[in-house]
Structures are given as C-alpha cells and as structure tokens.
Design a protein around this motif. Structure first.
Motif, PDB file in Angstrom:
ATOM      1  N   ASP A  74      62.428  78.005  19.223  1.00 47.50           N
ATOM      2  CA  ASP A  74      61.927  76.543  19.728  1.00 47.50           C
ATOM      3  C   ASP A  74      62.120  76.460  21.126  1.00 47.50           C
ATOM      4  OD1 ASP A  74      61.531  76.220  16.828  1.00 47.50           O
ATOM      5  OD2 ASP A  74      63.977  75.869  16.794  1.00 47.50           O
ATOM      6  N   ASN A  75      61.663  75.241  21.840  1.00 43.99           N
ATOM      7  CA  ASN A  75      61.804  74.924  23.032  1.00 43.99           C
ATOM      8  C   ASN A  75      61.540  75.909  24.011  1.00 43.99           C
ATOM      9  OD1 ASN A  75      62.827  72.112  22.049  1.00 43.99           O
ATOM     10  ND2 ASN A  75      64.489  73.355  21.118  1.00 43.99           N
ATOM     11  N   THR A  76      60.693  76.646  24.042  1.00 44.64           N
ATOM     12  CA  THR A  76      60.620  77.891  25.034  1.00 44.64           C
ATOM     13  C   THR A  76      59.495  77.563  25.982  1.00 44.64           C
ATOM     14  OG1 THR A  76      61.374  79.366  23.056  1.00 44.64           O
ATOM     15  CG2 THR A  76      60.095  80.135  24.839  1.00 44.64           C
ATOM     16  N   ALA A  77      59.981  78.113  27.255  1.00 39.31           N
ATOM     17  CA  ALA A  77      59.028  78.313  28.308  1.00 39.31           C
ATOM     18  C   ALA A  77      58.866  79.729  28.555  1.00 39.31           C
ATOM     19  CB  ALA A  77      59.835  77.823  29.660  1.00 39.31           C
ATOM     20  N   LYS A  78      57.512  80.153  28.852  1.00 37.05           N
ATOM     21  CA  LYS A  78      56.964  81.672  28.623  1.00 37.05           C
ATOM     22  C   LYS A  78      55.984  81.989  29.561  1.00 37.05           C
ATOM     23  CE  LYS A  78      55.660  85.011  25.144  1.00 37.05           C
ATOM     24  NZ  LYS A  78      54.912  85.030  23.736  1.00 37.05           N
ATOM     25  N   TYR A  79      56.358  82.978  30.379  1.00 38.87           N
ATOM     26  CA  TYR A  79      55.280  83.663  31.366  1.00 38.87           C
ATOM     27  C   TYR A  79      54.570  84.672  30.679  1.00 38.87           C
ATOM     28  CZ  TYR A  79      53.261  85.885  35.024  1.00 38.87           C
ATOM     29  OH  TYR A  79      52.341  86.909  36.192  1.00 38.87           O
ATOM     30  N   THR A  80      53.491  84.837  30.772  1.00 39.80           N
ATOM     31  CA  THR A  80      52.671  86.241  30.515  1.00 39.80           C
ATOM     32  C   THR A  80      51.498  86.600  31.465  1.00 39.80           C
ATOM     33  OG1 THR A  80      52.680  85.773  28.129  1.00 39.80           O
ATOM     34  CG2 THR A  80      50.927  87.479  28.837  1.00 39.80           C
ATOM     35  N   GLY A  81      51.756  87.783  32.232  1.00 40.01           N
ATOM     36  CA  GLY A  81      50.846  88.187  33.407  1.00 40.01           C
ATOM     37  C   GLY A  81      50.227  89.597  32.965  1.00 40.01           C
ATOM     38  N   LYS A  82      48.866  89.586  33.056  1.00 40.46           N
ATOM     39  CA  LYS A  82      48.340  90.801  32.880  1.00 40.46           C
ATOM     40  C   LYS A  82      47.643  91.193  34.248  1.00 40.46           C
ATOM     41  CE  LYS A  82      46.790  89.886  28.225  1.00 40.46           C
ATOM     42  NZ  LYS A  82      47.766  90.776  27.622  1.00 40.46           N
ATOM     43  N   TYR A  83      47.935  92.521  34.832  1.00 38.39           N
ATOM     44  CA  TYR A  83      47.705  93.048  35.875  1.00 38.39           C
ATOM     45  C   TYR A  83      47.077  94.445  35.634  1.00 38.39           C
ATOM     46  CZ  TYR A  83      51.345  89.742  37.103  1.00 38.39           C
ATOM     47  OH  TYR A  83      52.162  88.607  37.394  1.00 38.39           O
ATOM     48  N   GLY A  84      45.754  94.507  35.343  1.00 37.55           N
ATOM     49  CA  GLY A  84      44.971  95.872  35.158  1.00 37.55           C
ATOM     50  C   GLY A  84      45.608  96.263  33.427  1.00 37.55           C
ATOM     51  N   PRO A  85      46.105  97.531  33.571  1.00 34.40           N
ATOM     52  CA  PRO A  85      46.878  98.025  32.292  1.00 34.40           C
ATOM     53  C   PRO A  85      48.392  97.488  31.877  1.00 34.40           C
ATOM     54  CG  PRO A  85      46.888  99.671  33.637  1.00 34.40           C
ATOM     55  CD  PRO A  85      45.984  98.643  34.595  1.00 34.40           C
ATOM     56  N   VAL A  86      48.598  96.900  32.731  1.00 35.23           N
ATOM     57  CA  VAL A  86      50.197  96.277  32.825  1.00 35.23           C
ATOM     58  C   VAL A  86      50.122  94.925  32.233  1.00 35.23           C
ATOM     59  CG1 VAL A  86      52.299  96.100  34.003  1.00 35.23           C
ATOM     60  CG2 VAL A  86      50.785  97.999  34.418  1.00 35.23           C
ATOM     61  N   THR A  87      51.060  94.681  31.395  1.00 32.12           N
ATOM     62  CA  THR A  87      51.602  93.121  30.982  1.00 32.12           C
ATOM     63  C   THR A  87      52.814  93.091  30.925  1.00 32.12           C
ATOM     64  OG1 THR A  87      49.556  93.312  29.246  1.00 32.12           O
ATOM     65  CG2 THR A  87      51.344  91.553  28.856  1.00 32.12           C
ATOM     66  N   ALA A  88      53.132  92.026  31.625  1.00 35.12           N
ATOM     67  CA  ALA A  88      54.571  91.710  31.939  1.00 35.12           C
ATOM     68  C   ALA A  88      54.857  90.152  31.281  1.00 35.12           C
ATOM     69  CB  ALA A  88      54.946  91.400  33.277  1.00 35.12           C
ATOM     70  N   ILE A  89      55.869  90.081  30.496  1.00 32.89           N
ATOM     71  CA  ILE A  89      56.291  88.831  29.767  1.00 32.89           C
ATOM     72  C   ILE A  89      57.591  88.596  29.735  1.00 32.89           C
ATOM     73  CG2 ILE A  89      56.362  87.725  27.451  1.00 32.89           C
ATOM     74  CD1 ILE A  89      54.268  89.747  26.660  1.00 32.89           C
ATOM     75  N   ALA A  90      58.062  87.096  30.304  1.00 36.56           N
ATOM     76  CA  ALA A  90      59.320  86.569  30.229  1.00 36.56           C
ATOM     77  C   ALA A  90      59.473  85.292  29.737  1.00 36.56           C
ATOM     78  CB  ALA A  90      59.828  86.560  31.617  1.00 36.56           C
ATOM     79  N   HIS A  91      60.527  85.038  28.804  1.00 36.50           N
ATOM     80  CA  HIS A  91      60.648  83.825  28.191  1.00 36.50           C
ATOM     81  C   HIS A  91      61.985  83.153  28.385  1.00 36.50           C
ATOM     82  CE1 HIS A  91      62.455  86.260  24.893  1.00 36.50           C
ATOM     83  NE2 HIS A  91      62.956  84.900  24.510  1.00 36.50           N
ATOM     84  N   TRP A  92      62.350  81.782  28.202  1.00 36.86           N
ATOM     85  CA  TRP A  92      63.680  81.008  28.138  1.00 36.86           C
ATOM     86  C   TRP A  92      63.605  80.093  26.918  1.00 36.86           C
ATOM     87  CZ3 TRP A  92      68.627  81.531  30.056  1.00 36.86           C
ATOM     88  CH2 TRP A  92      69.388  80.405  29.878  1.00 36.86           C
ATOM     89  N   SER A  93      64.445  80.265  26.292  1.00 35.93           N
ATOM     90  CA  SER A  93      64.557  79.179  25.149  1.00 35.93           C
ATOM     91  C   SER A  93      65.638  78.195  25.389  1.00 35.93           C
ATOM     92  CB  SER A  93      64.792  79.610  23.708  1.00 35.93           C
ATOM     93  OG  SER A  93      65.038  78.685  22.671  1.00 35.93           O
TER      94      SER A  93
END
Length: 375
Positions: A163-182
């Motif tokens: 719940d109550n989560t802020a999330k970032y998803t970035g795609k850079y060619g074959p690379v995916t980066a994800i970070a989140h904070w609840s």
C-alpha cells in the motif's frame, strides 16, 4: 478479450471521465479447478489457537485460481504529447468459487495506482503496487507465480503487494531498473501512523537484464512491520537467471532472508533456492517442472529467544497446460511437499496460503484439474 471504452459505458461512474482517455480497457482472468489435497489439517492454525493443527484429512473441493488468480481490471492511458503519458490501473481479485472479493475484501486489492511515464526518464506510479523484488523475479519463476502451488509468500514476502507506494521503473535497452518506497503497508500493521514514520514502511530496488535467450535479475526488499513491542525488520535479497533454447527454458534463483523482531531477535533466517524448466511440446501443449528448497538456519517463535528446530521443507511441482484457443486453456497442476504443506505452509515458516499439514504428518500431495479463460 479486451473491451473498448464504450463496452463498459454501463459502469456509469467511469463513463464521463473515460472520454478524456486515449484508451481504456477492461481485462481479466477467470480460473477454477477441482482439487484433491492429502494430509490436510482439520483445524486452521492461527495466532488465537497458538498455531495448533488437527488430525490429518483428505480434502476434495472446487478452488479458484490454479495457474492465475481470478481477477478483473481497468487499465487506461492518455498520450500527453512530447513523449509523456498518463496511466492508471485498477485491478480486483475475487474467488470464482464463491464470488467474494479477495485481498481482505478490498475493491481493488491486487493493484490500484496512477502515474506518469516519460520516454526519456521512465515511469513514476503511486498507489497499491507490486514490490521491486516481486516484479524483477517474476520472469524467473518456473511456474510463472502459479497461484495454487508456488511458495510465493516465502519467496517474496507478505508485502509483495504494498500500500501507499511510490515506484520508479526505467527501461534502458535490455536493462530494467526498479525502485519503490511504501509509506505504510497495512498487510500486518496499521499502515501510515502519525508520529511513527518508520512503522510499516517498506522499500526496495533492483535491476534486470534480458537480451536474446539470456536473462538475469537481482533485487533487495525490506519491510518494517508493526509488531507487538515495536517495529520489526523483514529483509530479503534475491537473484534469478534464465536461459531459453528453442522450445525449452530453464531458470533458477536464490533468495536470502532474515526477519527480526522489535527486540532484534531473529524470527526467521533462511536461504531459499528454486530451479525448474518448461518445454513447449507442441504449439498448444506446455509442460513445466520445478523444485523448491528452503534451508532454515534460524527460527525463533518464542519471546525468550529460544530457537525452534524444524526440518528443511522441499517441494516438487508439475504443470501440464493445453491451449484450446488464444484465450482458453485447460491444465493439470500438482505438487508434492516434504516437511511442510504445499507452498511451504507450516505454523513456523508461512501461514498465508492455507495448506497446513495435519498433526503428525510430514508430507502433502495436491492435485488440481482446471480451466482458465482470459479476457
């Protein structure tokens, strides 16, 4: 089959707002099966009864969600120009066997978020969402996070939907980066509490690489649940790899975990491993085999810090899935677990999925035959 905006105009409450969207779709899955389970406890363990089990019995029932949890959802996206888009997802889980809402009776308990996506920067979303660890390990689950017989809660934690989560998803060619904070997850605790910023918070991040037949991902997750006496720390770190070769795909992974009580005593420390593969026998028929093992290093369920000894659980799962069409398939899914119920459900390790061993038993067999339809 996904529906256009006008197909859901009868929903009324969404009709006016949806006119401004570039696209709004309705989607979902309905999945039900006939199931047999051996050595099932006739008593459901709980905190109230001290996690007591009852005599072992065989169980026959109609179940919802064999390969996929039954759900329906709304997904919308608007093109704002200059590479910027707005989007939302509202997804509701339900039991096909009884029609009741799942995820504690929430209207949109599976997902509920809104966000913005930039072609240059990435996607920012806000609401109830999956954790970074859950999302990055999804492609390395041999059974694709199969609802019925995968030890999912043990692998990724009770907080895999936060719940109550802020999330970032970035795609850079074959690379995916994800970070989140609840800011506060109500899975175990109370969510956001005034004056207790750390209580029930959670965060995590990870990165994945996929190109050609090879894929690899690594992620970290921490959940700080409000427990009796204060705030605990549930930490997990995982890595998964996969390789495809024609109609075959092999994959595996490792997850380290350490759960601590507010007094810093270990509740559970373990090393969890999985390996498996799938093979597309024909365009319609696919087979999957998976093995799971949990090496329990430390288990403490006593307030005085005493350590409880249990045997390490392991499980073998098998799935045969046959497509009748692009949207409908029939399947056989089965699992054998040793030293735990299937999904590694015991009163000591996990008690989230409800397959509890009867008193005096150390193994369980579960078999289900079902049908799934995607729309």
């Amino acid at each position: 089959m996904r529906k256009s905006l006008f197909a859901v105009a009868a929903l009324g409450a969404f009709a006016g707002a949806a006119q401004a969207q570039s696209s709004v779709t309705v989607y979902g899955v309905v999945d039900a099966n006939l199931e047999y389970v051996s050595n099932m406890s006739s008593v459901t363990p709980s905190v109230a009864n001290g996690f007591a089990t009852g005599p072992a019995e065989n169980l026959f029932r109609l179940s919802s969600g064999g390969l996929s949890g039954s759900r329906w959802g709304l997904r919308g996206m608007e093109d704002l120009g200059s590479g910027l888009k707005a989007m939302f997802v509202l997804e509701s889980g339900f039991g096909l066997d009884n029609g009741r809402s799942l995820q504690g009776g929430r209207l949109f308990g599976r997902q509920a978020y809104v966000g913005l996506e930039s072609a240059q920067v990435g996607r920012f979303t806000f609401g109830r969402q999956y954790t970074s660890l859950f999302e990055l390990m999804a492609n390395y689950s041999p059974t694709n996070y199969s609802t019925q017989y995968e030890p999912l809660i043990l692998q990724v934690g009770l907080n895999f939907r936060s719940d109550n989560t802020a999330k970032y998803t970035g795609k850079y060619g074959p690379v995916t980066a994800i970070a989140h904070w609840s800011f506060g997850n109500g899975v175990v605790g109370d969510g956001e509490v005034p004056g207790q910023f750390r209580r029930d918070t959670g965060y995590g991040a990870g990165v994945g690489y996929a190109a050609g037949p090879f894929g690899i991902s690594a992620a970290y997750d921490q959940y700080n649940p409000g427990l009796a006496g204060g705030t605990g720390e549930f930490k997990k770190a995982a890595i998964g790899v996969s390789y495809s070769l024609g109609p075959a795909k092999i994959m595996g992974g490792y997850r380290w975990g350490m759960n601590k009580a507010p007094n810093d005593n270990n509740i559970l420390k373990d090393n969890y491993y999985w390996v498996g593969g799938s093979y597309q026998v024909t365009p319609a028929l696919g087979l999957t085999l998976a093995y799971y093992y949990d090496d329990v290093k430390n288990l403490n369920l006593a307030a005085n810090g005493a350590t409880n000894n249990i045997k390490n659980p392991w499980q073998i799962s098998f799935i045969a899935d046959y497509d009748l069409s692009k949207r409908t398939d029939v399947y056989l899914t089965t699992a054998y677990a040793k030293n735990a119920g299937v999904n590694f459900d015991t009163s000591a390790i996990s008690f989230a999925n409800g397959y509890f061993l009867g008193t005096g038993k150390d193994n369980m067999v579960a078999v289900a035959v079902g049908v799934r339809h995607k729309f």
